[in-house]
Design an enzyme around this catalytic site. Sequence first.
Site, mmCIF file in Angstrom:
data_model
loop_
_atom_site.group_PDB
_atom_site.id
_atom_site.type_symbol
_atom_site.label_atom_id
_atom_site.label_comp_id
_atom_site.label_asym_id
_atom_site.label_seq_id
_atom_site.Cartn_x
_atom_site.Cartn_y
_atom_site.Cartn_z
ATOM 1 N N HIS A 220 43.532 34.464 22.205
ATOM 2 C CA HIS A 220 43.417 33.083 22.692
ATOM 3 C C HIS A 220 41.977 32.675 22.988
ATOM 4 C CE1 HIS A 220 47.954 33.087 24.001
ATOM 5 N NE2 HIS A 220 47.776 33.002 22.706
ATOM 6 N N CYS B 188 29.891 20.490 15.006
ATOM 7 C CA CYS B 188 29.393 21.373 13.932
ATOM 8 C C CYS B 188 30.025 22.765 13.973
ATOM 9 C CB CYS B 188 27.863 21.473 13.982
ATOM 10 S SG CYS B 188 27.254 22.450 15.373
ATOM 11 N N CYS C 101 26.034 20.142 22.446
ATOM 12 C CA CYS C 101 25.418 21.013 21.428
ATOM 13 C C CYS C 101 24.063 20.412 21.029
ATOM 14 C CB CYS C 101 26.361 21.043 20.231
ATOM 15 S SG CYS C 101 25.782 21.997 18.825
ATOM 16 N N GLY D 294 51.959 42.882 31.523
ATOM 17 C CA GLY D 294 51.623 41.662 32.273
ATOM 18 C C GLY D 294 51.709 40.380 31.488
ATOM 19 N N SER E 50 54.545 37.269 30.141
ATOM 20 C CA SER E 50 55.909 36.748 30.244
ATOM 21 C C SER E 50 56.597 36.800 28.880
ATOM 22 C CB SER E 50 55.875 35.309 30.774
ATOM 23 O OG SER E 50 55.068 34.512 29.949
ATOM 24 N N ASN F 51 55.621 45.585 33.847
ATOM 25 C CA ASN F 51 55.700 44.267 34.475
ATOM 26 C C ASN F 51 56.543 44.399 35.747
ATOM 27 O OD1 ASN F 51 56.232 41.426 34.965
ATOM 28 N ND2 ASN F 51 55.733 41.058 32.805
ATOM 29 N N PRO F 52 56.152 43.752 36.830
ATOM 30 C CA PRO F 52 57.007 43.843 38.035
ATOM 31 C C PRO F 52 58.325 43.094 37.850
ATOM 32 C CG PRO F 52 54.984 42.591 38.499
ATOM 33 C CD PRO F 52 54.907 43.008 37.073
ATOM 34 N N ALA G 56 50.575 46.309 37.095
ATOM 35 C CA ALA G 56 49.813 47.067 36.085
ATOM 36 C C ALA G 56 48.783 47.989 36.730
ATOM 37 C CB ALA G 56 49.127 46.086 35.133
HETATM 38 P P1 OAD Z 1 52.227 34.272 32.260
HETATM 39 O O1 OAD Z 1 51.682 33.633 33.490
HETATM 40 O O2 OAD Z 1 53.176 33.476 31.425
HETATM 41 O O3 OAD Z 1 52.970 35.629 32.642
HETATM 42 C C1 OAD Z 1 52.379 36.563 33.479
HETATM 43 C C2 OAD Z 1 53.279 37.794 33.536
HETATM 44 O O4 OAD Z 1 52.627 38.782 34.305
HETATM 45 C C3 OAD Z 1 54.657 37.567 34.171
HETATM 46 O O5 OAD Z 1 55.658 38.158 33.358
HETATM 47 C C4 OAD Z 1 54.540 38.309 35.510
HETATM 48 O O6 OAD Z 1 55.778 38.888 35.910
HETATM 49 C C5 OAD Z 1 53.554 39.391 35.161
HETATM 50 N N1 OAD Z 1 52.793 39.914 36.306
HETATM 51 C C6 OAD Z 1 52.445 39.310 37.462
HETATM 52 N N2 OAD Z 1 51.721 40.123 38.232
HETATM 53 C C7 OAD Z 1 51.588 41.287 37.553
HETATM 54 C C8 OAD Z 1 50.930 42.531 37.803
HETATM 55 N N3 OAD Z 1 50.271 42.736 38.930
HETATM 56 N N4 OAD Z 1 51.003 43.481 36.838
HETATM 57 C C9 OAD Z 1 51.680 43.283 35.698
HETATM 58 N N5 OAD Z 1 52.303 42.137 35.400
HETATM 59 C C10 OAD Z 1 52.273 41.146 36.307
HETATM 60 O O7 OAD Z 1 50.971 34.774 31.418
HETATM 61 P P2 OAD Z 1 50.888 35.139 29.861
HETATM 62 O O8 OAD Z 1 52.102 35.837 29.405
HETATM 63 O O9 OAD Z 1 49.580 35.798 29.663
HETATM 64 O O10 OAD Z 1 47.865 30.544 26.768
HETATM 65 O O11 OAD Z 1 50.842 33.705 29.229
HETATM 66 C C11 OAD Z 1 50.650 33.583 27.853
HETATM 67 C C12 OAD Z 1 49.807 32.390 27.539
HETATM 68 O O12 OAD Z 1 50.371 31.225 28.169
HETATM 69 C C13 OAD Z 1 48.398 32.437 28.085
HETATM 70 O O13 OAD Z 1 47.520 33.166 27.277
HETATM 71 C C14 OAD Z 1 48.032 30.981 28.126
HETATM 72 C C15 OAD Z 1 49.291 30.423 28.727
HETATM 73 O O14 OAD Z 1 49.556 29.082 28.462
HETATM 74 C C16 OAD Z 1 46.867 29.711 26.434
HETATM 75 O O15 OAD Z 1 46.078 29.303 27.264
HETATM 76 C C17 OAD Z 1 46.814 29.406 24.986
#
Ligand code: OAD
Length: 252
Positions: free
Chosen positions: A118, A129, A147, A186, A188, A212-213, A230
Amino acid sequence: MEIPAALIERLEGARRVSALTGAGVSSESGVPTFRGPKGLWKQFRPEELATPEAFQRDPRLVWEWYEWRRSKIASCSPNAAHRVLADWERRFEEFWLVTQNVDGLHDRAGSRNLVKLHGDLWELRCAGCGVRERNEAVPLPAIPPRCHCGNLLRPAVVWFGESLPEAAWRRAVEVARSCQLFFVVGTSALVQPAASLPWVAREAGACVVEVNPDSTPFTPFADVSLRGPAAVVLPALDQVICQVGQRDEESS
Ligand code: OAD
């Protein structure tokens, strides 16, 4: 933290290992996730801040939000989970890390075999550009930044409605397809196409381990599910990997 015997067995023979990380891996560093009860998308509307249309409509507003995130992340440090994932480049014959995170904490922990799906919050790209620059200034001298060609610079991240960087996506699929063990840490597992990578790994025969918790839509399909933060689970796993390595050395 108890590591299941079946996973220890898989770790013993593992040479090619990969991991996919999401915002949860940075949670213990103090970086907010997107979807939990305190997630960014509970406080902010993505369509107002993280789309090309939002940037066209109000670049200053978008940049103010990114400035806020950059300054928050600048005060955070990599945690034990980031460090373990960086160490795994030395622990395994081949280790690749695919991340959805744009916070730069994997780089700061020392990961080099890193695929950023991402983009990167610390890189700017010209909306005109296309030139890219690394920029870690907090705050930026001017908002919105421009820029040399006169056009606006934007954060070099993937926004809603945009495609992933092609080379990064191709590499991520290769990595998922060719590993023996695939960790999903970590995330979703909701945002496509990143969410399809655990499936790619599973279909190619890898043992898929979720860290994942909480449960996710992928949980019922994971070979092993390790419930916990994690920064606790990965160091515990790393300890097991070290013990397995020592045992192998002693027996050879
Ligand atoms: P999310 O916020 O959707 O999910 C975070 C996950 O981390 C959840 O499943 C939580 O249960 C888990 N979590 C929370 N605390 C934790 C810990 N201490 N250790 C392990 N896991 C933990 O974040 P992403 O899955 O990264 O995209 O979201 C995916 C994308 O959605 C992001 O990259 C972003 C967002 O919109 C863009 O910006 C393009």
